[in-house]
Motif scaffolding. Structure first.
Motif, PDB file in Angstrom:
ATOM      1  N   ARG A  49       0.843  -1.197   0.000  1.00  0.00           N
ATOM      2  CA  ARG A  49       0.000   0.000   0.000  1.00  0.00           C
ATOM      3  C   ARG A  49       0.878   1.247   0.000  1.00  0.00           C
ATOM      4  NH1 ARG A  49      -2.634  -3.155   4.272  1.00  0.00           N
ATOM      5  NH2 ARG A  49      -4.657  -3.944   3.568  1.00  0.00           N
ATOM      6  N   GLU A  50       0.300   2.331  -0.472  1.00  0.00           N
ATOM      7  CA  GLU A  50       1.026   3.588  -0.543  1.00  0.00           C
ATOM      8  C   GLU A  50       1.187   4.231   0.829  1.00  0.00           C
ATOM      9  OE1 GLU A  50       2.476   5.099  -3.040  1.00  0.00           O
ATOM     10  OE2 GLU A  50       1.887   3.645  -4.589  1.00  0.00           O
ATOM     11  N   GLY A  51       2.364   4.827   1.064  1.00  0.00           N
ATOM     12  CA  GLY A  51       2.573   5.660   2.237  1.00  0.00           C
ATOM     13  C   GLY A  51       2.804   4.945   3.545  1.00  0.00           C
ATOM     14  N   ILE A  52       3.097   3.648   3.509  1.00  0.00           N
ATOM     15  CA  ILE A  52       3.321   2.904   4.761  1.00  0.00           C
ATOM     16  C   ILE A  52       4.780   2.497   4.901  1.00  0.00           C
ATOM     17  CG2 ILE A  52       2.706   0.859   6.111  1.00  0.00           C
ATOM     18  CD1 ILE A  52      -0.029   0.925   4.814  1.00  0.00           C
ATOM     19  N   LEU A  53       5.322   1.842   3.885  1.00  0.00           N
ATOM     20  CA  LEU A  53       6.707   1.369   3.935  1.00  0.00           C
ATOM     21  C   LEU A  53       7.612   2.279   3.118  1.00  0.00           C
ATOM     22  CD1 LEU A  53       6.173  -2.478   3.429  1.00  0.00           C
ATOM     23  CD2 LEU A  53       6.281  -1.210   5.575  1.00  0.00           C
ATOM     24  N   SER A  54       8.856   2.371   3.538  1.00  0.00           N
ATOM     25  CA  SER A  54       9.852   3.108   2.768  1.00  0.00           C
ATOM     26  C   SER A  54      10.269   2.270   1.563  1.00  0.00           C
ATOM     27  CB  SER A  54      11.071   3.407   3.637  1.00  0.00           C
ATOM     28  OG  SER A  54      11.741   2.197   3.976  1.00  0.00           O
ATOM     29  N   ASP A  55      11.007   2.886   0.640  1.00  0.00           N
ATOM     30  CA  ASP A  55      11.468   2.155  -0.536  1.00  0.00           C
ATOM     31  C   ASP A  55      12.326   0.951  -0.147  1.00  0.00           C
ATOM     32  OD1 ASP A  55      10.149   3.967  -2.068  1.00  0.00           O
ATOM     33  OD2 ASP A  55      11.920   4.960  -2.883  1.00  0.00           O
ATOM     34  N   ASP A  56      13.214   1.135   0.825  1.00  0.00           N
ATOM     35  CA  ASP A  56      14.077   0.029   1.254  1.00  0.00           C
ATOM     36  C   ASP A  56      13.259  -1.097   1.881  1.00  0.00           C
ATOM     37  OD1 ASP A  56      16.376   1.267   0.374  1.00  0.00           O
ATOM     38  OD2 ASP A  56      16.792   2.233   2.290  1.00  0.00           O
ATOM     39  N   GLU A  57      12.222  -0.738   2.627  1.00  0.00           N
ATOM     40  CA  GLU A  57      11.372  -1.761   3.243  1.00  0.00           C
ATOM     41  C   GLU A  57      10.559  -2.505   2.184  1.00  0.00           C
ATOM     42  OE1 GLU A  57      10.631   0.297   7.623  1.00  0.00           O
ATOM     43  OE2 GLU A  57       9.403   0.900   5.909  1.00  0.00           O
ATOM     44  N   ALA A  62       8.646  -6.888  -0.134  1.00  0.00           N
ATOM     45  CA  ALA A  62       7.865  -7.154  -1.349  1.00  0.00           C
ATOM     46  C   ALA A  62       8.761  -7.041  -2.576  1.00  0.00           C
ATOM     47  CB  ALA A  62       6.694  -6.178  -1.454  1.00  0.00           C
ATOM     48  N   PRO A  63       9.855  -7.826  -2.621  1.00  0.00           N
ATOM     49  CA  PRO A  63      10.858  -7.672  -3.687  1.00  0.00           C
ATOM     50  C   PRO A  63      10.361  -8.020  -5.081  1.00  0.00           C
ATOM     51  CG  PRO A  63      11.283  -9.661  -2.403  1.00  0.00           C
ATOM     52  CD  PRO A  63      10.186  -8.918  -1.695  1.00  0.00           C
ATOM     53  N   LYS A  67       5.856  -2.360  -7.453  1.00  0.00           N
ATOM     54  CA  LYS A  67       6.440  -1.188  -6.797  1.00  0.00           C
ATOM     55  C   LYS A  67       7.943  -1.355  -6.626  1.00  0.00           C
ATOM     56  CE  LYS A  67       5.929   2.816  -4.815  1.00  0.00           C
ATOM     57  NZ  LYS A  67       5.482   3.989  -5.576  1.00  0.00           N
ATOM     58  N   ALA A  68       8.388  -2.560  -6.267  1.00  0.00           N
ATOM     59  CA  ALA A  68       9.820  -2.819  -6.113  1.00  0.00           C
ATOM     60  C   ALA A  68      10.538  -2.667  -7.456  1.00  0.00           C
ATOM     61  CB  ALA A  68      10.050  -4.220  -5.546  1.00  0.00           C
ATOM     62  N   LEU A  73      14.138   0.404 -11.094  1.00  0.00           N
ATOM     63  CA  LEU A  73      14.331   1.168 -12.330  1.00  0.00           C
ATOM     64  C   LEU A  73      14.685   2.615 -12.020  1.00  0.00           C
ATOM     65  CD1 LEU A  73      11.351  -0.197 -14.456  1.00  0.00           C
ATOM     66  CD2 LEU A  73      13.787  -0.609 -14.878  1.00  0.00           C
ATOM     67  N   ARG A  74      14.020   3.187 -11.013  1.00  0.00           N
ATOM     68  CA  ARG A  74      14.288   4.583 -10.644  1.00  0.00           C
ATOM     69  C   ARG A  74      15.700   4.742 -10.098  1.00  0.00           C
ATOM     70  NH1 ARG A  74      10.184   5.177  -7.521  1.00  0.00           N
ATOM     71  NH2 ARG A  74      11.204   5.137  -5.486  1.00  0.00           N
ATOM     72  N   ARG A  75      16.197   3.704  -9.425  1.00  0.00           N
ATOM     73  CA  ARG A  75      17.549   3.759  -8.867  1.00  0.00           C
ATOM     74  C   ARG A  75      18.617   3.377  -9.884  1.00  0.00           C
ATOM     75  NH1 ARG A  75      16.766   1.148  -2.753  1.00  0.00           N
ATOM     76  NH2 ARG A  75      15.622   2.932  -1.875  1.00  0.00           N
ATOM     77  N   GLY A  76      18.194   2.894 -11.040  1.00  0.00           N
ATOM     78  CA  GLY A  76      19.141   2.667 -12.121  1.00  0.00           C
ATOM     79  C   GLY A  76      19.702   1.273 -12.226  1.00  0.00           C
TER      80      GLY A  76
END
Length: 305
Positions: A49-57, A62-63, A67-68, A73-76
């Protein structure tokens, strides 16, 4: 937070095995999970869900989620599979698009209209350009580098100050900090999986039953054993005055034991989910896992504390 949902609840939802009923998949909250279909695979994935976990979490719990893949992709460092997952509908939409466009193109060619032919050619090229942009991994890497370079200098300075403050408060060696982070992550994961398996035990073997008591006692032993390993590892990182191969061997052993306990609980969780979902399923597999957990506890206890 989203709707009062805590991080622990969200992690539990993401890490609890899916329940399959009537060819449909559901998460632990009873929400139906949609099927994700790419060119190479078909699977059910729980999206965070949006707004609960950080990107690292999200990357940790949820690898395999869309969203992962977006984060990677955003991190390259995303792959073609990540791009396909993020744009899962693109191949099918392009297939339908070109099927319709080809039908129109045949009529245009037959009519010998130069202007319409030119427009059709443009319409052929535009989706290809979009697909190239969506699947171009080098483009994602360039964007990631630009974002890193454009970060304000003040933000970097603030992070350095925070890092210095943490170093003053924490007496652990810098080179062993990675173990502290991993141990904390394993603690969160263990707590979530422990809660899940206890719920399943209550559901499968309603108390009071000897089998329920035996399983609960086994999970209690796993909890005690896991946190003994945690405390022991944290004491090593706090008290170590130098980073030596022996120190690292001890810490690696503790972390390995923690992961083994978590994996064993996860195996038991999966077996209970299958067992509960199918009345015809034999309970022998669950009992075998119980014996395995007893052997695990004995073997970890023998590990040098």
């Amino acid at each position: 937070m989203s709707g009062g949902i805590t991080k622990a609840q969200e992690i539990k939802r993401l890490t609890t095995p899916l329940v399959f009923k009537d060819s449909k998949a559901y998460d632990c909250e009873g929400n139906m999970i949609s099927c994700v279909e790419t060119l190479s695979d078909v699977k059910f994935i729980i999206e965070p869900r949006e707004g609960i976990l950080s990107d690292d979490e999200i990357m940790q719990y949820a690898p395999e989620s869309k969203k992962a893949s977006e984060i990677k992709l955003r991190r390259g460092y995303g792959t073609v599979q990540d791009a396909l997952l993020v744009h899962e509908s693109l191949p099918w939409m392009m297939g339908l698009y070109y099927l319709i466009l080809l039908s129109i193109a045949f009529m245009v060619v037959y009519a010998k209209n130069t202007l319409l032919t030119f427009i059709i050619l443009i319409l052929f090229i535009i989706p290809l350009l979009y697909a190239y942009r969506a699947m171009n991994l080098k483009g994602y890497r360039r964007k990631a580098k630009k974002v890193q370079k454009s970060k304000p200098v003040q933000e970097t300075k603030n992070k350095e100050v925070e890092k210095q403050e943490v170093q003053i408060e924490d007496a652990s060696l810098d080179s062993l900090k990675e173990y502290d982070v991993e141990i904390n992550n394993l603690k969160v994961l263990f707590d979530v999986k422990e809660g899940v398996v206890r719920d399943l035990i209550d559901k499968k073997f309603e108390p009071p039953q000897i089998t329920h008591d035996k399983f609960t006692s086994m999970i209690d032993s796993c909890h005690k054993l896991f946190y003994n390993q945690v405390d022991s590892a944290q004491n090593i990182t706090k008290l170590a005055v130098e980073d030596t191969p022996r120190i690292r061997d001890e810490l690696d052993g503790k972390v390995r034991n923690m992961k083994t306990i978590i994996n064993q609980i996860e195996d038991l969780t999966n077996e209970l989910v299958i067992n509960i979902s199918s009345d015809s399923q034999s309970e022998n597999d669950v009992k075998i896992l119980l014996d395995d957990m007893e052997n695990l506890i004995d073997s970890v206890k023998d590990y040098k504390e």
